[in-house]
Design a protein around this motif. Structure first.
Motif, mmCIF file in Angstrom:
data_model
loop_
_atom_site.group_PDB
_atom_site.id
_atom_site.type_symbol
_atom_site.label_atom_id
_atom_site.label_comp_id
_atom_site.label_asym_id
_atom_site.label_seq_id
_atom_site.Cartn_x
_atom_site.Cartn_y
_atom_site.Cartn_z
ATOM 1 N N VAL A 1 -5.387 -3.927 0.109
ATOM 2 C CA VAL A 1 -4.587 -2.909 -0.067
ATOM 3 C C VAL A 1 -5.273 -1.513 -0.711
ATOM 4 C CG1 VAL A 1 -3.494 -2.425 -3.088
ATOM 5 C CG2 VAL A 1 -3.517 -4.797 -1.998
ATOM 6 N N MET A 2 -5.069 -0.900 -0.318
ATOM 7 C CA MET A 2 -5.400 0.575 -0.512
ATOM 8 C C MET A 2 -4.962 1.815 -1.469
ATOM 9 S SD MET A 2 -7.577 0.357 1.817
ATOM 10 C CE MET A 2 -8.028 2.376 2.350
ATOM 11 N N SER A 3 -3.680 1.620 -2.068
ATOM 12 C CA SER A 3 -2.937 2.776 -2.779
ATOM 13 C C SER A 3 -1.789 1.885 -3.572
ATOM 14 C CB SER A 3 -2.663 3.593 -1.568
ATOM 15 O OG SER A 3 -1.743 2.510 -0.648
ATOM 16 N N LEU A 4 -1.297 2.345 -4.695
ATOM 17 C CA LEU A 4 0.073 1.593 -5.308
ATOM 18 C C LEU A 4 0.311 2.717 -6.025
ATOM 19 C CD1 LEU A 4 -2.308 -1.223 -6.971
ATOM 20 C CD2 LEU A 4 -0.413 -1.416 -5.555
ATOM 21 N N ASP A 5 1.597 3.336 -6.205
ATOM 22 C CA ASP A 5 2.733 3.975 -6.705
ATOM 23 C C ASP A 5 3.767 3.376 -7.403
ATOM 24 O OD1 ASP A 5 3.208 5.856 -8.678
ATOM 25 O OD2 ASP A 5 4.163 6.453 -6.887
ATOM 26 N N LEU B 1 7.573 -1.753 -7.054
ATOM 27 C CA LEU B 1 5.815 -1.236 -7.352
ATOM 28 C C LEU B 1 5.333 -0.781 -4.677
ATOM 29 C CD1 LEU B 1 2.650 -0.776 -7.821
ATOM 30 C CD2 LEU B 1 2.976 -3.262 -7.607
ATOM 31 N N ALA B 2 5.509 -0.071 -4.822
ATOM 32 C CA ALA B 2 5.384 1.125 -3.752
ATOM 33 C C ALA B 2 3.235 0.669 -3.040
ATOM 34 C CB ALA B 2 5.107 1.909 -3.384
ATOM 35 N N VAL B 3 3.341 0.461 -2.185
ATOM 36 C CA VAL B 3 1.558 -0.909 -1.751
ATOM 37 C C VAL B 3 2.036 -0.224 -0.161
ATOM 38 C CG1 VAL B 3 0.428 -2.710 -0.894
ATOM 39 C CG2 VAL B 3 1.966 -2.998 -3.537
ATOM 40 N N GLY B 4 0.398 0.137 -0.338
ATOM 41 C CA GLY B 4 0.428 1.065 1.299
ATOM 42 C C GLY B 4 -1.521 0.179 1.236
ATOM 43 N N CYS B 5 -1.445 0.106 2.230
ATOM 44 C CA CYS B 5 -2.389 -1.625 3.208
ATOM 45 C C CYS B 5 -3.256 -0.707 4.262
ATOM 46 C CB CYS B 5 -1.811 -2.569 3.768
ATOM 47 S SG CYS B 5 -1.210 -3.015 2.274
ATOM 48 N N TYR B 6 -4.481 -1.741 4.190
ATOM 49 C CA TYR B 6 -5.245 -0.611 5.241
ATOM 50 C C TYR B 6 -4.867 -0.902 6.889
ATOM 51 C CZ TYR B 6 -9.789 -0.682 7.980
ATOM 52 O OH TYR B 6 -10.955 0.456 8.675
ATOM 53 N N ASP B 7 -3.363 -2.080 7.281
ATOM 54 C CA ASP B 7 -3.214 -1.713 8.456
ATOM 55 C C ASP B 7 -2.152 -1.613 8.681
ATOM 56 O OD1 ASP B 7 -1.681 -3.435 6.945
ATOM 57 O OD2 ASP B 7 -1.150 -5.029 8.107
ATOM 58 N N GLY B 8 -1.916 -0.038 7.526
ATOM 59 C CA GLY B 8 -0.940 0.344 7.979
ATOM 60 C C GLY B 8 0.105 0.099 7.465
ATOM 61 N N ASP C 1 9.554 -6.252 -6.305
ATOM 62 C CA ASP C 1 10.207 -5.827 -7.496
ATOM 63 C C ASP C 1 8.839 -6.325 -8.735
ATOM 64 O OD1 ASP C 1 11.066 -5.939 -9.683
ATOM 65 O OD2 ASP C 1 13.183 -6.239 -8.814
ATOM 66 N N VAL C 2 7.821 -6.243 -9.153
ATOM 67 C CA VAL C 2 7.112 -6.902 -9.660
ATOM 68 C C VAL C 2 7.852 -7.568 -11.236
ATOM 69 C CG1 VAL C 2 5.642 -5.904 -10.175
ATOM 70 C CG2 VAL C 2 7.169 -5.314 -11.658
ATOM 71 N N ARG C 3 9.673 -7.703 -11.649
ATOM 72 C CA ARG C 3 10.281 -8.683 -12.243
ATOM 73 C C ARG C 3 10.506 -10.100 -11.043
ATOM 74 N NH1 ARG C 3 14.549 -4.336 -12.802
ATOM 75 N NH2 ARG C 3 14.414 -4.542 -10.269
ATOM 76 N N SER C 4 10.529 -9.833 -10.104
ATOM 77 C CA SER C 4 10.720 -11.434 -9.524
ATOM 78 C C SER C 4 9.708 -12.609 -9.554
ATOM 79 C CB SER C 4 11.255 -10.971 -7.809
ATOM 80 O OG SER C 4 10.196 -10.986 -7.391
ATOM 81 N N LYS C 5 8.391 -12.134 -9.735
ATOM 82 C CA LYS C 5 7.788 -12.401 -9.996
ATOM 83 C C LYS C 5 7.730 -13.731 -8.370
ATOM 84 C CE LYS C 5 7.078 -13.390 -14.691
ATOM 85 N NZ LYS C 5 7.640 -13.603 -15.684
ATOM 86 N N LEU C 6 8.140 -13.276 -6.772
ATOM 87 C CA LEU C 6 7.435 -13.823 -5.612
ATOM 88 C C LEU C 6 6.378 -13.329 -5.502
ATOM 89 C CD1 LEU C 6 11.832 -14.376 -5.497
ATOM 90 C CD2 LEU C 6 9.985 -15.920 -5.870
#
Length: 97
Positions: free
Chosen positions: A31-35, A46-53, A59-64
């Motif tokens: 994981v490189m970035s979060l917002d 939660l938007a997540v950007g990763c090293y591989d593009g 949805d952090v409420r789902s806990k999945l």
């Protein structure tokens, strides 16, 4: 070694318990970035950007341990490390309008 990226992890903590995360998600790449979404009604997104593009939305409420949206190199999208992700205000306004 930074060039040898493996899996990643996102941990979300609460001020009520700073010793153990309330939510955790594993990713196939580092994981490189979060917002978090800026609007309180949707702040669980939660938007997540990763090293591989890869770019994902959780949805952090789902806990999945599964994102609700994924854009990868396989879908013809971003291919370089994602150094920053950010929710765009004009897209948010269109979505609500």
């Amino acid at each position: 070694d930074f060039m040898r990226q493996g899996t990643g992890m996102i941990c979300c903590y609460s001020l009520k318990n700073t010793a153990y995360p309330e939510f955790s998600f594993t990713t196939e790449s580092g994981v490189m970035s979060l917002d978090f979404h800026p609007q309180s009604a949707r702040c669980a997104l939660l938007a997540v950007g990763c090293y591989d593009g890869t770019v994902m939305v959780y949805d952090v409420r789902s806990k999945l341990n599964k994102p609700i949206y994924v854009s990868t190199i396989k879908t013809g999208k971003h291919t370089d490390p994602v150094w920053q992700v950010r929710w765009q205000e004009e897209d948010i306004a269109k979505e609500l309008g």
